[in-house]
Structures are given as C-alpha cells and as structure tokens.
Enzyme design. Structure first.
Site, PDB file in Angstrom:
ATOM      1  N   CYS A 114       0.675  -0.920   0.129  1.00  0.00           N
ATOM      2  CA  CYS A 114       0.093  -0.090   0.042  1.00  0.00           C
ATOM      3  C   CYS A 114       0.997   1.014   0.235  1.00  0.00           C
ATOM      4  O   CYS A 114       0.305   2.278  -0.237  1.00  0.00           O
ATOM      5  CB  CYS A 114      -0.791   0.285   1.469  1.00  0.00           C
ATOM      6  SG  CYS A 114      -2.026  -1.096   1.195  1.00  0.00           S
ATOM      7  N   HIS A 251      -2.846   7.032   1.706  1.00  0.00           N
ATOM      8  CA  HIS A 251      -4.409   6.421   1.419  1.00  0.00           C
ATOM      9  C   HIS A 251      -5.046   6.428   1.975  1.00  0.00           C
ATOM     10  O   HIS A 251      -4.809   6.546   2.876  1.00  0.00           O
ATOM     11  CB  HIS A 251      -2.287   5.086   1.549  1.00  0.00           C
ATOM     12  CG  HIS A 251      -3.604   3.863   2.001  1.00  0.00           C
ATOM     13  ND1 HIS A 251      -3.714   3.586   0.365  1.00  0.00           N
ATOM     14  CD2 HIS A 251      -3.076   2.877   2.656  1.00  0.00           C
ATOM     15  CE1 HIS A 251      -3.644   1.938   0.698  1.00  0.00           C
ATOM     16  NE2 HIS A 251      -3.516   2.123   1.995  1.00  0.00           N
ATOM     17  N   ASN A 281     -10.222   0.461  -0.766  1.00  0.00           N
ATOM     18  CA  ASN A 281      -8.957   0.016  -0.606  1.00  0.00           C
ATOM     19  C   ASN A 281      -7.912  -0.018  -1.681  1.00  0.00           C
ATOM     20  O   ASN A 281      -8.035  -1.746  -1.906  1.00  0.00           O
ATOM     21  CB  ASN A 281      -7.985  -0.638   0.765  1.00  0.00           C
ATOM     22  CG  ASN A 281      -6.461  -0.601   1.318  1.00  0.00           C
ATOM     23  OD1 ASN A 281      -5.499   0.012   0.045  1.00  0.00           O
ATOM     24  ND2 ASN A 281      -6.376  -0.851   2.348  1.00  0.00           N
TER      25      ASN A 281
HETATM   26  O1  UT7 Z   1      -4.463  -0.502   3.362  1.00  0.00           O
HETATM   27  C1  UT7 Z   1      -3.085  -1.166   3.935  1.00  0.00           C
HETATM   28  C2  UT7 Z   1      -2.894  -1.672   5.405  1.00  0.00           C
HETATM   29  N1  UT7 Z   1      -4.610  -1.472   6.177  1.00  0.00           N
HETATM   30  C3  UT7 Z   1      -4.659  -0.894   6.760  1.00  0.00           C
HETATM   31  O2  UT7 Z   1      -5.220   0.448   7.124  1.00  0.00           O
HETATM   32  C4  UT7 Z   1      -6.340  -1.492   7.607  1.00  0.00           C
HETATM   33  C5  UT7 Z   1      -6.002  -0.956   8.406  1.00  0.00           C
HETATM   34  N2  UT7 Z   1      -6.925  -1.715   9.707  1.00  0.00           N
HETATM   35  C6  UT7 Z   1      -8.655  -1.200   9.416  1.00  0.00           C
HETATM   36  O3  UT7 Z   1      -8.859  -0.181   8.840  1.00  0.00           O
HETATM   37  C7  UT7 Z   1      -9.932  -1.766  10.545  1.00  0.00           C
HETATM   38  O4  UT7 Z   1      -8.460  -2.111  11.326  1.00  0.00           O
HETATM   39  C8  UT7 Z   1     -10.825  -3.184   9.912  1.00  0.00           C
HETATM   40  C9  UT7 Z   1     -12.081  -2.281   9.039  1.00  0.00           C
HETATM   41  C10 UT7 Z   1      -9.738  -3.787   9.528  1.00  0.00           C
HETATM   42  C11 UT7 Z   1     -11.314  -3.454  11.337  1.00  0.00           C
HETATM   43  O5  UT7 Z   1     -12.117  -2.352  12.394  1.00  0.00           O
HETATM   44  P1  UT7 Z   1     -11.516  -2.950  13.734  1.00  0.00           P
HETATM   45  O6  UT7 Z   1     -12.905  -0.982  14.401  1.00  0.00           O
HETATM   46  O7  UT7 Z   1     -10.615  -2.908  13.426  1.00  0.00           O
HETATM   47  O8  UT7 Z   1     -13.009  -4.368  14.061  1.00  0.00           O
HETATM   48  P2  UT7 Z   1     -12.233  -5.111  14.359  1.00  0.00           P
HETATM   49  O9  UT7 Z   1     -10.861  -5.721  13.523  1.00  0.00           O
HETATM   50  O10 UT7 Z   1     -11.650  -4.657  15.984  1.00  0.00           O
HETATM   51  O11 UT7 Z   1     -12.526  -6.488  14.846  1.00  0.00           O
HETATM   52  C12 UT7 Z   1     -14.561  -5.784  15.927  1.00  0.00           C
HETATM   53  C13 UT7 Z   1     -15.770  -7.245  15.262  1.00  0.00           C
HETATM   54  C14 UT7 Z   1     -14.945  -8.167  15.698  1.00  0.00           C
HETATM   55  O12 UT7 Z   1     -15.571  -9.303  16.066  1.00  0.00           O
HETATM   56  P3  UT7 Z   1     -15.618  -9.268  17.940  1.00  0.00           P
HETATM   57  O13 UT7 Z   1     -14.245 -10.172  17.889  1.00  0.00           O
HETATM   58  O14 UT7 Z   1     -15.511  -8.128  18.241  1.00  0.00           O
HETATM   59  O15 UT7 Z   1     -16.829 -10.295  17.987  1.00  0.00           O
HETATM   60  C15 UT7 Z   1     -15.378  -8.838  14.226  1.00  0.00           C
HETATM   61  O16 UT7 Z   1     -15.217 -10.263  14.090  1.00  0.00           O
HETATM   62  O17 UT7 Z   1     -16.182  -6.694  14.032  1.00  0.00           O
HETATM   63  C16 UT7 Z   1     -15.895  -7.298  13.663  1.00  0.00           C
HETATM   64  N3  UT7 Z   1     -15.868  -7.831  11.806  1.00  0.00           N
HETATM   65  C17 UT7 Z   1     -16.915  -7.713  11.160  1.00  0.00           C
HETATM   66  N4  UT7 Z   1     -18.493  -7.817  11.582  1.00  0.00           N
HETATM   67  C18 UT7 Z   1     -19.026  -7.776  10.451  1.00  0.00           C
HETATM   68  C19 UT7 Z   1     -14.703  -7.858  11.098  1.00  0.00           C
HETATM   69  N5  UT7 Z   1     -15.058  -7.945  10.192  1.00  0.00           N
HETATM   70  C20 UT7 Z   1     -16.695  -7.653  10.043  1.00  0.00           C
HETATM   71  C21 UT7 Z   1     -17.452  -7.025   8.634  1.00  0.00           C
HETATM   72  N6  UT7 Z   1     -18.945  -7.264   8.920  1.00  0.00           N
HETATM   73  N7  UT7 Z   1     -17.478  -7.446   7.439  1.00  0.00           N
END
Ligand code: UT7
Length: 324
Positions: A114, A251, A281
């Site tokens: 990225c 980005h 992304n």
């Molecule tokens: O471009 C390269 C670099 N990449 C990035 O910059 C991405 C960086 N990360 C992010 O953008 C965010 O961390 C995400 C959008 C990927 C996730 O957001 P988050 O607020 O960090 O959520 P999380 O990973 O802590 O997950 C929270 C909850 C989890 O459930 P539990 O364990 O709390 O029950 C996940 O299983 O959200 C759940 N979850 C979803 N729920 C509904 C993960 N994906 C989904 C989904 N729909 N698509």
C-alpha cells in the site's frame, strides 16, 4: 536554480463494475452499516474477468498523457507500483510500455504494497534529480479483488481495483520551499511486522498467488502513529509546517485512519482528499487515484502544497511532500 520533479499530468482509470456494500450482505455475515462505520467504504470497483493490472495501468497512463498533452514517446521511464502483477514476470511496467506503444526508455515495477506509490515517487524523484530521466510516468495499479479470500469478512469487504498515474518532469526551480515539484521524501520499513499483513502464497514458498491475510486492528494501531510521524518528518525536511499544507492526499484504507492521522498532523479534514467511500482500499493505486480525482473535483490546484502518506504490508510506510 535547482532541478525538481514537477507534476506535469495526472490521470486514473476505474473498472466499470461498481460493487456496493450491500452485495456482501448476500454471502457474508456482514452489513452495509458495519462496513461504512468501521471503514468509511460504501462501494468499490472490481476489474472484469480477463482485465489485468497492466490494462488498468495503461488506461490511467493514457489519461495522464492526455492531461499533460504528451505522447508516450515523450516519456523516458515508467515505474509501476503494484503487488498484484499480471504475471510473476515480466513487470507490469513493461506491459504498460507495450500497451502505450512506447519503444524508447525503460520500465520496471516497485513493490511496497500500500506504500508502493510513495516508494515509486521517491524512486522517480531520484532518477530525475540524478539526471537519469527527464520525464517519468509513475503508476499505481492494482487488482486486489484477485487475492481476496471471499469467505473472510474481515478483509474482502475492504479492497478494490483501480489505477492512477502521475507524470513527473524535470524542471528548473529557484531552490526554495516555495518551488513546484517534489520537496522532500521520507521512507521507512520494519520487517518484524510481516505477519500483520501478508499474502499466503508466492513463487518460492508454495507456487500460488495466495490470499491476503490481515490483522486489521493491529495494522490500524500502527498506522495513525507512523503516518503522522512520517508526514511531520517530510514537512520538516522541506522546511515547511503542517499549517502550510493545502491538501493531505493519504492512502485510502480507512476513514478513521485518515481522520486520526489528519488530527495528529493538525490538518483539518476539509484539507484532506478523501475517496475511500467510492474506491475502497486500492493499495498502491489509492494515492494517484486520489490525486487525479482531487484535481478533477477542483480541490488540487497548481501551486498547492500536498503531503502524501501511506502504510502497508511489510510494514512499509512513508510520505512525499510535493507542491503541485
Ligand atoms: O492498506 C493497508 C493497511 N491496511 C489498513 O490500514 C487496514 C487497517 N485496519 C482497519 O481498517 C480496521 O482495523 C478494520 C476495518 C479492518 C476493522 O475495524 P476494527 O474496528 O479494527 O474492527 P476489529 O478488527 O477489531 O473487529 C471488530 C469486530 C470483530 O468481532 P468481535 O471479535 O468483536 O466479536 C470482528 O469479527 O468486528 C468483526 N468484523 C466484522 N463484522 C461485520 C470483522 N469484519 C466484519 C465485517 N462485518 N465485515
């Protein structure tokens, strides 16, 4: 007087197929609301079957040539930032070269995931400052839809396909922070973070293209801190401060990362180019896409001070300060 790598033309290409968040509700335990509120993404474009990264890159490159009023033979070098090449080799850049009908010059790829476009810009800037090339086409082009695990809701809803291209040209400038062109570069990587974001396939491991794997919340934690820091360092190197910035062109991974970084930088959100809602992304393509869209919207104008910043797999991150 001093030589600077000045923006001469910009363009982009997005595949026709637009996929709204609601499409994922049919196959995954997810909602439009979750995707919007956690990432800011509303839709993304996916390449058609048979449409490759070099197809996207060539379309963006042609748009940049048209914007600059140049022909392919006016370009000395093509640098393509991509992690989703058509083939293991040859490079996407040489395939774009052929598609543009360009038989002079040279072309190669850069891979920093990225952060790839920032690394490619730095490379092109170096070639221009050293006299190796006068005009460099810098492209970010990706087909991340090809490396998604469609059963993994935590990743497959986040990425999209697209390409953007920027033509940099050697121009004499007075040699002050008010110059047009690239004013400073700051690059970093730290391979200890490899497991946070990687693809589980490759030529010398299992011979597969593989699927993207990400510990999103861990990457998130690293992102805001490292992006604000690198932007600050790059501005400092250029002898400039955040309050002089007209546009942050980040980005486009997550609106919350974009907002958090802008806040840490002390730049208000109405000075940030945001496209993540429409593109998702697109990895190395996201910054040149945002540059091209930002210009088309009338946001980015000649003379504006821009800071680009990106982080991705590696981890690799960095920023480039450029006066448009
Ligand atoms: O471009 C390269 C670099 N990449 C990035 O910059 C991405 C960086 N990360 C992010 O953008 C965010 O961390 C995400 C959008 C990927 C996730 O957001 P988050 O607020 O960090 O959520 P999380 O990973 O802590 O997950 C929270 C909850 C989890 O459930 P539990 O364990 O709390 O029950 C996940 O299983 O959200 C759940 N979850 C979803 N729920 C509904 C993960 N994906 C989904 C989904 N729909 N698509």
């Amino acid at each position: 007087m001093t030589i600077r790598a000045v923006a001469r033309g910009v363009g982009h290409y997005l595949p026709d197929r637009i996929v709204p968040n609601s499409e994922f509700e049919k196959t995954l335990d997810t909602t439009d609301e979750w995707i919007r509120s956690r990432s800011g993404i509303e839709r993304r474009h996916f390449a058609a079957e048979g449409q490759t990264t070099s197809d996207l890159g060539a379309r963006a490159a042609q748009a940049a040539l048209d914007d600059a009023g140049l022909l392919a033979q006016d370009i000395d070098a093509i640098v393509v930032a991509t992690s989703t090449p058509d083939y293991t080799f040859p490079s996407v850049a040489t395939m774009v070269q052929e598609k543009l009908g360009m038989i002079n010059g040279f072309a190669f790829d850069v891979q920093a995931v990225c952060a790839g476009f920032v690394f490619a810009l730095a490379n092109a800037n170096g070639m221009i400052l050293s006299g190796q090339a006068k005009r460099v086409m810098v492209i970010g082009a990706e087909t991340f839809s090809r490396i998604m695990d469609w059963t993994d809701r935590s990743t497959c809803v986040l990425f999209g396909d697209g390409a953007g291209a920027l033509i940099l040209e050697a121009q004499e400038q007075p040699g002050t922070p008010a110059d047009r062109g690239i004013l400073s570069v700051d690059l970093h990587s730290d391979g200890r973070y490899r497991d946070l974001l990687y693809v589980d396939g490759g030529v010398s491991t299992n011979g597969l293209a593989g699927h993207l794997r990400m510990q999103g919340n861990q990457v998130f934690r690293q992102a805001v801190e490292k992006l604000a820091e690198t932007a600050h360092v790059a501005l400092d190197k250029a002898g400039l401060t955040a309050d002089q910035v007209d546009w942050v062109v980040p980005h486009q991974a997550n609106i919350r990362i974009i907002e958090g970084t802008a806040k840490r930088m002390g730049v208000p959100m109405d000075h940030v180019v945001v496209t993540v809602q429409d593109h998702g992304n697109t990895s190395a393509a996201s910054i040149p896409l945002a540059l091209s869209v930002g210009k088309a919207r009338g946001q980015i104008k000649t003379g504006d001070l821009l800071v680009t910043e990106a982080i991705g797999g590696g981890l690799a991150w960095g920023s480039v300060v450029i006066r448009w």
